[in-house]
Design a protein around this motif. Structure first.
Motif, PDB file in Angstrom:
ATOM      1  N   GLY A 163      19.161 -62.359 -12.327  1.00  0.00           N
ATOM      2  CA  GLY A 163      19.985 -61.313 -11.733  1.00  0.00           C
ATOM      3  C   GLY A 163      21.059 -61.835 -10.801  1.00  0.00           C
ATOM      4  O   GLY A 163      21.044 -62.998 -10.391  1.00  0.00           O
ATOM      5  N   ASP A 164      21.987 -60.967 -10.430  1.00  0.00           N
ATOM      6  CA  ASP A 164      23.100 -61.308  -9.553  1.00  0.00           C
ATOM      7  C   ASP A 164      22.584 -61.448  -8.115  1.00  0.00           C
ATOM      8  O   ASP A 164      22.157 -60.469  -7.498  1.00  0.00           O
ATOM      9  N   LEU A 165      22.677 -62.644  -7.588  1.00  0.00           N
ATOM     10  CA  LEU A 165      22.117 -62.939  -6.277  1.00  0.00           C
ATOM     11  C   LEU A 165      22.893 -62.313  -5.130  1.00  0.00           C
ATOM     12  O   LEU A 165      22.378 -62.207  -4.014  1.00  0.00           O
ATOM     13  N   LEU A 166      24.124 -61.900  -5.384  1.00  0.00           N
ATOM     14  CA  LEU A 166      24.918 -61.263  -4.343  1.00  0.00           C
ATOM     15  C   LEU A 166      24.783 -59.742  -4.384  1.00  0.00           C
ATOM     16  O   LEU A 166      24.731 -59.084  -3.342  1.00  0.00           O
ATOM     17  N   LYS A 167      24.676 -59.176  -5.563  1.00  0.00           N
ATOM     18  CA  LYS A 167      24.594 -57.720  -5.683  1.00  0.00           C
ATOM     19  C   LYS A 167      23.190 -57.196  -5.398  1.00  0.00           C
ATOM     20  O   LYS A 167      23.022 -56.127  -4.820  1.00  0.00           O
ATOM     21  N   GLU A 184      33.454 -60.848   7.465  1.00  0.00           N
ATOM     22  CA  GLU A 184      34.163 -60.730   6.177  1.00  0.00           C
ATOM     23  C   GLU A 184      34.576 -62.093   5.615  1.00  0.00           C
ATOM     24  O   GLU A 184      35.529 -62.183   4.843  1.00  0.00           O
ATOM     25  N   SER A 185      33.882 -63.150   5.980  1.00  0.00           N
ATOM     26  CA  SER A 185      34.256 -64.487   5.516  1.00  0.00           C
ATOM     27  C   SER A 185      33.756 -64.729   4.094  1.00  0.00           C
ATOM     28  O   SER A 185      32.562 -64.896   3.866  1.00  0.00           O
ATOM     29  N   GLU A 186      34.670 -64.741   3.131  1.00  0.00           N
ATOM     30  CA  GLU A 186      34.289 -65.007   1.745  1.00  0.00           C
ATOM     31  C   GLU A 186      33.882 -66.461   1.549  1.00  0.00           C
ATOM     32  O   GLU A 186      33.124 -66.782   0.641  1.00  0.00           O
ATOM     33  N   GLN A 187      34.363 -67.321   2.419  1.00  0.00           N
ATOM     34  CA  GLN A 187      33.986 -68.735   2.310  1.00  0.00           C
ATOM     35  C   GLN A 187      32.491 -68.908   2.565  1.00  0.00           C
ATOM     36  O   GLN A 187      31.812 -69.658   1.855  1.00  0.00           O
ATOM     37  N   ILE A 188      31.974 -68.183   3.554  1.00  0.00           N
ATOM     38  CA  ILE A 188      30.539 -68.252   3.838  1.00  0.00           C
ATOM     39  C   ILE A 188      29.748 -67.610   2.704  1.00  0.00           C
ATOM     40  O   ILE A 188      28.677 -68.100   2.325  1.00  0.00           O
ATOM     41  N   VAL A 189      30.276 -66.539   2.137  1.00  0.00           N
ATOM     42  CA  VAL A 189      29.602 -65.886   1.010  1.00  0.00           C
ATOM     43  C   VAL A 189      29.527 -66.840  -0.180  1.00  0.00           C
ATOM     44  O   VAL A 189      28.482 -66.975  -0.825  1.00  0.00           O
ATOM     45  N   GLU A 190      30.619 -67.532  -0.464  1.00  0.00           N
ATOM     46  CA  GLU A 190      30.643 -68.466  -1.594  1.00  0.00           C
ATOM     47  C   GLU A 190      29.671 -69.629  -1.358  1.00  0.00           C
ATOM     48  O   GLU A 190      28.937 -70.045  -2.263  1.00  0.00           O
ATOM     49  N   GLN A 225      21.522 -70.082  -5.244  1.00  0.00           N
ATOM     50  CA  GLN A 225      21.311 -70.610  -6.600  1.00  0.00           C
ATOM     51  C   GLN A 225      20.386 -71.825  -6.568  1.00  0.00           C
ATOM     52  O   GLN A 225      19.511 -71.980  -7.435  1.00  0.00           O
ATOM     53  N   GLN A 226      20.565 -72.678  -5.572  1.00  0.00           N
ATOM     54  CA  GLN A 226      19.683 -73.846  -5.429  1.00  0.00           C
ATOM     55  C   GLN A 226      18.249 -73.409  -5.149  1.00  0.00           C
ATOM     56  O   GLN A 226      17.296 -73.982  -5.703  1.00  0.00           O
ATOM     57  N   LEU A 227      18.103 -72.390  -4.309  1.00  0.00           N
ATOM     58  CA  LEU A 227      16.767 -71.886  -3.992  1.00  0.00           C
ATOM     59  C   LEU A 227      16.115 -71.265  -5.229  1.00  0.00           C
ATOM     60  O   LEU A 227      14.907 -71.401  -5.445  1.00  0.00           O
ATOM     61  N   ARG A 228      16.894 -70.592  -6.039  1.00  0.00           N
ATOM     62  CA  ARG A 228      16.333 -70.010  -7.266  1.00  0.00           C
ATOM     63  C   ARG A 228      15.962 -71.099  -8.266  1.00  0.00           C
ATOM     64  O   ARG A 228      14.914 -71.017  -8.925  1.00  0.00           O
ATOM     65  N   SER A 261      14.917 -73.941  -7.622  1.00  0.00           N
ATOM     66  CA  SER A 261      13.693 -74.594  -7.143  1.00  0.00           C
ATOM     67  C   SER A 261      12.490 -73.661  -7.155  1.00  0.00           C
ATOM     68  O   SER A 261      11.386 -74.084  -6.793  1.00  0.00           O
ATOM     69  N   GLU A 262      12.716 -72.394  -7.524  1.00  0.00           N
ATOM     70  CA  GLU A 262      11.672 -71.350  -7.567  1.00  0.00           C
ATOM     71  C   GLU A 262      11.223 -70.907  -6.188  1.00  0.00           C
ATOM     72  O   GLU A 262      10.149 -70.336  -6.028  1.00  0.00           O
ATOM     73  N   ILE A 263      12.045 -71.180  -5.174  1.00  0.00           N
ATOM     74  CA  ILE A 263      11.803 -70.633  -3.841  1.00  0.00           C
ATOM     75  C   ILE A 263      12.226 -69.170  -3.842  1.00  0.00           C
ATOM     76  O   ILE A 263      11.561 -68.319  -3.254  1.00  0.00           O
ATOM     77  N   ILE A 264      13.319 -68.872  -4.508  1.00  0.00           N
ATOM     78  CA  ILE A 264      13.722 -67.500  -4.826  1.00  0.00           C
ATOM     79  C   ILE A 264      13.235 -67.221  -6.235  1.00  0.00           C
ATOM     80  O   ILE A 264      13.575 -67.939  -7.183  1.00  0.00           O
ATOM     81  N   SER A 265      12.429 -66.169  -6.385  1.00  0.00           N
ATOM     82  CA  SER A 265      11.872 -65.860  -7.707  1.00  0.00           C
ATOM     83  C   SER A 265      12.890 -65.213  -8.622  1.00  0.00           C
ATOM     84  O   SER A 265      12.855 -65.373  -9.842  1.00  0.00           O
ATOM     85  N   GLY A 266      13.802 -64.454  -8.035  1.00  0.00           N
ATOM     86  CA  GLY A 266      14.784 -63.710  -8.818  1.00  0.00           C
ATOM     87  C   GLY A 266      15.388 -62.624  -7.941  1.00  0.00           C
ATOM     88  O   GLY A 266      15.380 -62.718  -6.712  1.00  0.00           O
ATOM     89  N   VAL A 267      15.880 -61.581  -8.591  1.00  0.00           N
ATOM     90  CA  VAL A 267      16.604 -60.521  -7.881  1.00  0.00           C
ATOM     91  C   VAL A 267      15.904 -59.191  -8.078  1.00  0.00           C
ATOM     92  O   VAL A 267      15.480 -58.839  -9.190  1.00  0.00           O
ATOM     93  N   ARG A 268      15.768 -58.485  -6.979  1.00  0.00           N
ATOM     94  CA  ARG A 268      15.226 -57.127  -7.015  1.00  0.00           C
ATOM     95  C   ARG A 268      16.372 -56.154  -6.755  1.00  0.00           C
ATOM     96  O   ARG A 268      17.127 -56.314  -5.819  1.00  0.00           O
TER      97      ARG A 268
END
Length: 255
Positions: A139-143, A229-235, A242-245, A247-254
């Protein structure tokens, strides 16, 4: 006048007290020492074996005399709250943290090290399952809401406990705290990742609010840094997620 025999309850207490600390408590008079020695060694060696297996780093940096003395005091002084052998390590951490009297030889990182070693064991034996949480793995990690694995623990220590060894025994805590994620992956391997303070803050915000999207969490951090509103920090945060996902530290998106 004959001496009255001990009651069975009194005998039990004397028997147990002698096994826990034979130097301070005499054995029951009617039991020969050869037989008592079997029980003394059996009970103590079992406890020492479980603690050695749970805290190998601590044992490796502690002299044999101090190690055996510490285990003996735990065995003698602590009253366990669980009958399960697998939970002895957790009881040892509770004793070291809350009840144990400091010794002259203590390392300044002792309490943090035993906690870190216990976390590895706790995750290795945890009955939690990666499939316990329903998520969209791709899933989309930002949305959506990046869901942390039930087998990933975010931790902070004053000392770099993951680096402690006989070759590295710091006497003072560094200026910066150590942030770690200890986790068990789908191959049932327990691993750790050293993270920075920003990543630790991100994981904290996401764990506190399951409605928070990845973008909202990152914008909140940007505001805390004085860069709303810093898009640089968001990016940059998306790369971290993505790195956490991966590595399976993030399982996915809810959603």
């Amino acid at each position: 006048m004959s001496v009255p025999k001990q009651s069975f309850t009194e005998l039990q207490y004397q028997f147990a007290a002698h096994i826990r600390n034979p130097q301070e408590n005499s054995k029951p008079a009617d039991i020969e020492d050869r037989r008592m020695a079997i029980y003394r060694d059996l009970f103590f060696n079992n406890i020492e074996g479980f603690i050695s297996g749970g805290f190998p780093v601590l044992k490796s940096i502690t002299s044999e005399k101090n190690w055996l003395q510490m285990v003996r005091k735990f065995f003698d002084q602590y009253r366990s709250h669980t009958p399960y052998f697998l939970e002895i390590a957790g009881e040892f951490v509770a004793w070291v943290t809350n009840e144990r009297e400091p010794e002259p030889w203590d390392y300044p990182f002792l309490q943090e090290l035993v906690h870190y070693e216990w976390v590895e064991l706790a995750l290795d034996t945890s009955e939690a399952d990666l499939s316990d949480v329903e998520v969209n793995v791709q899933g989309d990690l930002l949305k959506g809401h990046p869901q942390q694995s039930p087998l990933a623990w975010s931790l902070m220590y004053q000392f770099p406990v993951h680096r402690i060894s006989s070759d590295y025994l710091p006497e003072m805590a560094p200026e910066l705290s150590t942030f770690l994620v200890v986790y068990r992956n789908s191959d049932d391997r327990v691993k750790f990742m050293e993270i920075n303070q920003l990543t630790a803050r991100l994981l904290y915000l996401l764990s506190e609010d399951v409605q928070l999207s990845g973008r909202q969490a990152l914008l909140s951090i940007a505001a805390e840094m004085g860069q709303p509103e810093s898009e640089q920090i968001v990016e940059g945060g998306l790369t971290i997620l993505q790195q956490l996902r991966n590595s399976e530290i993030i399982s996915g998106v809810r959603y």
